[in-house]
Design an enzyme around this catalytic site. Structure first.
Site, PDB file in Angstrom:
ATOM      1  N   GLY A   5       0.782  -1.231   0.000  1.00 20.32           N
ATOM      2  CA  GLY A   5       0.000   0.000   0.000  1.00 20.32           C
ATOM      3  C   GLY A   5       0.812   1.278   0.000  1.00 20.32           C
ATOM      4  O   GLY A   5       0.292   2.352   0.316  1.00 20.32           O
ATOM      5  N   GLU A   6       2.085   1.181  -0.359  1.00 21.14           N
ATOM      6  CA  GLU A   6       2.923   2.387  -0.337  1.00 21.14           C
ATOM      7  C   GLU A   6       2.424   3.443  -1.307  1.00 21.14           C
ATOM      8  O   GLU A   6       2.448   4.639  -1.006  1.00 21.14           O
ATOM      9  CB  GLU A   6       4.381   2.031  -0.659  1.00 21.14           C
ATOM     10  N   ARG A   7       1.947   3.032  -2.469  1.00 21.63           N
ATOM     11  CA  ARG A   7       1.446   4.009  -3.437  1.00 21.63           C
ATOM     12  C   ARG A   7       0.199   4.706  -2.910  1.00 21.63           C
ATOM     13  O   ARG A   7      -0.002   5.907  -3.128  1.00 21.63           O
ATOM     14  CB  ARG A   7       1.170   3.321  -4.790  1.00 21.63           C
ATOM     15  N   ARG A   8      -0.651   3.968  -2.199  1.00 21.00           N
ATOM     16  CA  ARG A   8      -1.844   4.588  -1.598  1.00 21.00           C
ATOM     17  C   ARG A   8      -1.443   5.576  -0.504  1.00 21.00           C
ATOM     18  O   ARG A   8      -2.049   6.631  -0.338  1.00 21.00           O
ATOM     19  CB  ARG A   8      -2.765   3.497  -1.032  1.00 21.00           C
ATOM     20  N   GLU A  39       1.418  -7.769  -4.217  1.00 23.86           N
ATOM     21  CA  GLU A  39       0.913  -6.419  -4.470  1.00 23.86           C
ATOM     22  C   GLU A  39       1.469  -5.864  -5.778  1.00 23.86           C
ATOM     23  O   GLU A  39       0.766  -5.204  -6.547  1.00 23.86           O
ATOM     24  CB  GLU A  39       1.287  -5.470  -3.320  1.00 23.86           C
ATOM     25  N   ASN A  40       2.735  -6.149  -6.028  1.00 22.90           N
ATOM     26  CA  ASN A  40       3.365  -5.673  -7.258  1.00 22.90           C
ATOM     27  C   ASN A  40       2.674  -6.273  -8.489  1.00 22.90           C
ATOM     28  O   ASN A  40       2.479  -5.597  -9.510  1.00 22.90           O
ATOM     29  CB  ASN A  40       4.845  -6.044  -7.263  1.00 22.90           C
ATOM     30  N   ARG A  43      -0.533  -4.493  -9.660  1.00 23.74           N
ATOM     31  CA  ARG A  43      -0.452  -3.169 -10.269  1.00 23.74           C
ATOM     32  C   ARG A  43      -1.091  -3.186 -11.649  1.00 23.74           C
ATOM     33  O   ARG A  43      -0.988  -4.163 -12.378  1.00 23.74           O
ATOM     34  CB  ARG A  43       1.008  -2.724 -10.412  1.00 23.74           C
TER      35      ARG A  43
END
Length: 205
Positions: A5-8, A39-40, A43
């Site tokens: 969730g780093e992008r979020r 998660e990757n 995308r």
């Protein structure tokens, strides 16, 4: 540590949010890597080969089955299986997929070619949308029909040569009939004596 969730999180910062809902859990190092990889894979901007490589790594490195992967990433089992099949394509075609010059639909159509050289040649013709998926499928079907016709021609020629050879050796009309899994050899005879003579020649008695 943000595992997923780093992008979020970055988007929330850009939006000026002071708080976001999170789930806090303890993970082993292997679980962290596995979750990050999953998660990757999810995308939206992954190319088909990157996605396939992600699935393959989950199978090879973490022992996950295709069924487990499909449930984890929210895709059907057949979609996962078809994605992994892309890794069997020649490197040149994989590069075209990565660069966006071919679609996954094109790649599936190319798999119908049983010759790597012809497959690559067809891919180059289709590159950049110059051939539709349907046109590629027709090329593969026509090639398959052509190969079958050549095979049938060789078979017909073989049996015809056998008929001629047996006719000359036995001095009588010979007919070779053949089907999918079996055949019959028909030898002409003229009377009992001729049949008896033919039997002796065939049994060498």
């Amino acid at each position: 540590e943000i595992v997923a969730g780093e992008r979020r999180w970055r988007a929330a910062k850009m939006a000026g949010l002071k708080e976001v809902p999170v789930v806090v859990k303890e993970f082993s190092t292997q679980e962290i890597v596995e979750i990050s990889l999953i998660e990757n894979i999810q995308r939206e901007n992954l190319n088909p080969i990157e996605e396939a490589q992600g699935y393959f790594e989950l199978m090879e490195s973490y022992g996950m089955t295709q069924d487990e992967i499909s449930k984890t990433v929210g895709r059907s089992r057949s979609a996962v299986a078809n994605a992994i099949r892309l890794l069997n394509l020649p490197e040149k075609i994989r590069d075209m997929l990565e660069d966006g010059d071919l679609t996954v639909g094109h790649a599936k159509a190319l798999m119908a070619f049983d010759d790597e050289g012809l497959m690559t040649e067809a891919a180059e013709k289709a590159c950049g949308g110059r051939l539709t998926v349907r046109e590629l499928e027709k090329m593969a079907q026509n090639r398959d029909k052509s190969d079958k016709n050549k095979t049938n021609e060789r078979i017909d020629s073989y049996f015809k040569e056998m008929e001629i050879g047996l006719h000359e050796a036995l001095g009588r009309k010979v007919k070779v009939e053949y089907g999918k899994n079996k055949g019959a050899l028909i030898l002409e005879f003229y009377d009992r004596d001729d049949l008896s003579e033919l039997a002796k020649r065939l049994t060498k008695e």
